[in-house]
Design a protein around this motif. Structure first.
Motif, PDB file in Angstrom:
ATOM      1  N   ASP A  84     -37.236   9.110 -25.664  1.00  0.00           N
ATOM      2  CA  ASP A  84     -38.127   9.007 -24.511  1.00  0.00           C
ATOM      3  C   ASP A  84     -37.578   8.007 -23.511  1.00  0.00           C
ATOM      4  O   ASP A  84     -36.748   7.160 -23.843  1.00  0.00           O
ATOM      5  N   ASP A  85     -38.069   8.106 -22.268  1.00  0.00           N
ATOM      6  CA  ASP A  85     -37.645   7.187 -21.211  1.00  0.00           C
ATOM      7  C   ASP A  85     -36.118   7.104 -21.156  1.00  0.00           C
ATOM      8  O   ASP A  85     -35.537   6.008 -21.162  1.00  0.00           O
ATOM      9  N   LEU A  86     -35.494   8.247 -21.106  1.00  0.00           N
ATOM     10  CA  LEU A  86     -34.036   8.292 -21.121  1.00  0.00           C
ATOM     11  C   LEU A  86     -33.440   7.671 -19.861  1.00  0.00           C
ATOM     12  O   LEU A  86     -34.028   7.772 -18.763  1.00  0.00           O
ATOM     13  N   LYS A  87     -32.287   7.051 -20.053  1.00  0.00           N
ATOM     14  CA  LYS A  87     -31.588   6.386 -18.968  1.00  0.00           C
ATOM     15  C   LYS A  87     -30.182   6.980 -18.820  1.00  0.00           C
ATOM     16  O   LYS A  87     -29.645   7.519 -19.800  1.00  0.00           O
ATOM     17  N   PRO A  88     -29.587   6.872 -17.657  1.00  0.00           N
ATOM     18  CA  PRO A  88     -28.225   7.406 -17.493  1.00  0.00           C
ATOM     19  C   PRO A  88     -27.243   6.852 -18.525  1.00  0.00           C
ATOM     20  O   PRO A  88     -26.336   7.565 -18.960  1.00  0.00           O
ATOM     21  N   GLU A  89     -27.439   5.616 -18.937  1.00  0.00           N
ATOM     22  CA  GLU A  89     -26.533   5.028 -19.928  1.00  0.00           C
ATOM     23  C   GLU A  89     -26.720   5.604 -21.331  1.00  0.00           C
ATOM     24  O   GLU A  89     -25.952   5.281 -22.245  1.00  0.00           O
ATOM     25  N   ASP A  90     -27.718   6.461 -21.519  1.00  0.00           N
ATOM     26  CA  ASP A  90     -27.874   7.165 -22.793  1.00  0.00           C
ATOM     27  C   ASP A  90     -27.000   8.414 -22.859  1.00  0.00           C
ATOM     28  O   ASP A  90     -26.932   9.069 -23.911  1.00  0.00           O
ATOM     29  N   THR A  91     -26.354   8.751 -21.748  1.00  0.00           N
ATOM     30  CA  THR A  91     -25.477   9.914 -21.724  1.00  0.00           C
ATOM     31  C   THR A  91     -24.346   9.746 -22.733  1.00  0.00           C
ATOM     32  O   THR A  91     -23.623   8.752 -22.711  1.00  0.00           O
ATOM     33  N   ALA A  92     -24.225  10.722 -23.632  1.00  0.00           N
ATOM     34  CA  ALA A  92     -23.238  10.642 -24.709  1.00  0.00           C
ATOM     35  C   ALA A  92     -23.300  11.915 -25.546  1.00  0.00           C
ATOM     36  O   ALA A  92     -24.231  12.715 -25.397  1.00  0.00           O
ATOM     37  N   VAL A  93     -22.325  12.054 -26.415  1.00  0.00           N
ATOM     38  CA  VAL A  93     -22.423  13.044 -27.491  1.00  0.00           C
ATOM     39  C   VAL A  93     -23.102  12.351 -28.658  1.00  0.00           C
ATOM     40  O   VAL A  93     -22.684  11.263 -29.072  1.00  0.00           O
ATOM     41  N   TYR A  94     -24.145  12.982 -29.170  1.00  0.00           N
ATOM     42  CA  TYR A  94     -24.919  12.403 -30.258  1.00  0.00           C
ATOM     43  C   TYR A  94     -24.571  13.111 -31.567  1.00  0.00           C
ATOM     44  O   TYR A  94     -24.541  14.348 -31.626  1.00  0.00           O
ATOM     45  N   TYR A  95     -24.325  12.294 -32.586  1.00  0.00           N
ATOM     46  CA  TYR A  95     -23.936  12.794 -33.901  1.00  0.00           C
ATOM     47  C   TYR A  95     -24.922  12.333 -34.957  1.00  0.00           C
ATOM     48  O   TYR A  95     -25.364  11.185 -34.932  1.00  0.00           O
ATOM     49  N   CYS A  96     -25.226  13.207 -35.896  1.00  0.00           N
ATOM     50  CA  CYS A  96     -25.957  12.738 -37.071  1.00  0.00           C
ATOM     51  C   CYS A  96     -24.966  12.558 -38.223  1.00  0.00           C
ATOM     52  O   CYS A  96     -23.900  13.171 -38.243  1.00  0.00           O
ATOM     53  N   ALA A  97     -25.343  11.690 -39.139  1.00  0.00           N
ATOM     54  CA  ALA A  97     -24.482  11.358 -40.262  1.00  0.00           C
ATOM     55  C   ALA A  97     -25.326  11.109 -41.495  1.00  0.00           C
ATOM     56  O   ALA A  97     -26.496  10.705 -41.382  1.00  0.00           O
ATOM     57  N   ALA A  98     -24.736  11.323 -42.643  1.00  0.00           N
ATOM     58  CA  ALA A  98     -25.427  11.132 -43.909  1.00  0.00           C
ATOM     59  C   ALA A  98     -24.589  10.262 -44.833  1.00  0.00           C
ATOM     60  O   ALA A  98     -23.360  10.427 -44.915  1.00  0.00           O
ATOM     61  N   ASP A  99     -25.244   9.350 -45.524  1.00  0.00           N
ATOM     62  CA  ASP A  99     -24.533   8.497 -46.486  1.00  0.00           C
ATOM     63  C   ASP A  99     -25.498   7.898 -47.491  1.00  0.00           C
ATOM     64  O   ASP A  99     -26.685   8.200 -47.469  1.00  0.00           O
ATOM     65  N   LEU A 100     -24.948   7.066 -48.347  1.00  0.00           N
ATOM     66  CA  LEU A 100     -25.750   6.419 -49.381  1.00  0.00           C
ATOM     67  C   LEU A 100     -25.858   4.912 -49.144  1.00  0.00           C
ATOM     68  O   LEU A 100     -26.196   4.170 -50.065  1.00  0.00           O
ATOM     69  N   PHE A 101     -25.578   4.478 -47.907  1.00  0.00           N
ATOM     70  CA  PHE A 101     -25.601   3.051 -47.594  1.00  0.00           C
ATOM     71  C   PHE A 101     -27.007   2.569 -47.275  1.00  0.00           C
ATOM     72  O   PHE A 101     -27.922   3.354 -47.047  1.00  0.00           O
ATOM     73  N   ASN A 102     -27.155   1.260 -47.227  1.00  0.00           N
ATOM     74  CA  ASN A 102     -28.419   0.652 -46.831  1.00  0.00           C
ATOM     75  C   ASN A 102     -28.781   1.064 -45.410  1.00  0.00           C
ATOM     76  O   ASN A 102     -27.901   1.227 -44.558  1.00  0.00           O
ATOM     77  N   VAL A 103     -30.057   1.201 -45.135  1.00  0.00           N
ATOM     78  CA  VAL A 103     -30.493   1.688 -43.839  1.00  0.00           C
ATOM     79  C   VAL A 103     -30.038   0.766 -42.704  1.00  0.00           C
ATOM     80  O   VAL A 103     -29.862   1.211 -41.573  1.00  0.00           O
TER      81      VAL A 103
END
Length: 123
Positions: A84-103
């Motif tokens: 929400d309330d997106l800004k021009p500096e949020d422009t990017a390629v967004y990736y999801c990732a999965a792992d077993l590390f601490n949050v």
């Protein structure tokens, strides 16, 4: 192996909203901490948000705190990023990732990644 496929990116005006989805297949989705990262043109990949295996604990980069919300639906093997309330500096390629590390781990060391989805925020 975990396969991840993002969707929901697009072009939006500043102040607008988008909801990204990341559908997982393969091994047990509920066993993995899920994260979102992004990479803007000319910049390195940066951490955005993370969600614990049951969705009870979340962690955000300071730059998106209060504007983005990560959530997951283990029954659907899907993680979401409400932006929400997106800004021009949020422009990017967004990736999801999965792992077993601490949050709270913000390093891009996850073993499983999606192909990314483009988010462009115009002025």
């Amino acid at each position: 192996q975990v396969q991840l496929v993002e969707s929901g990116g697009g072009l939006v005006q500043a102040g607008g909203s988008l909801r990204l989805s990341c559908a997982a297949s393969g091994r047990t989705f509920s066993a993995y901490t899920m994260r979102w990262f992004r990479r803007a043109p000319g910049k390195e990949r940066e951490f955005v948000a993370a969600c614990s295996t049951k969705g009870t604990s979340t962690y955000y980069a300071d730059s998106v705190k209060g504007r983005f919300t990560i959530s997951r639906d283990n029954a659907k093997s899907t993680v979401y990023l409400q932006m929400d309330d997106l800004k021009p500096e949020d422009t990017a390629v967004y990736y999801c990732a999965a792992d077993l590390f601490n949050v709270g781990n913000t390093s891009p060391g996850s073993p499983y990644w999606g192909q990314g989805t483009q988010v462009t925020v115009s002025i």
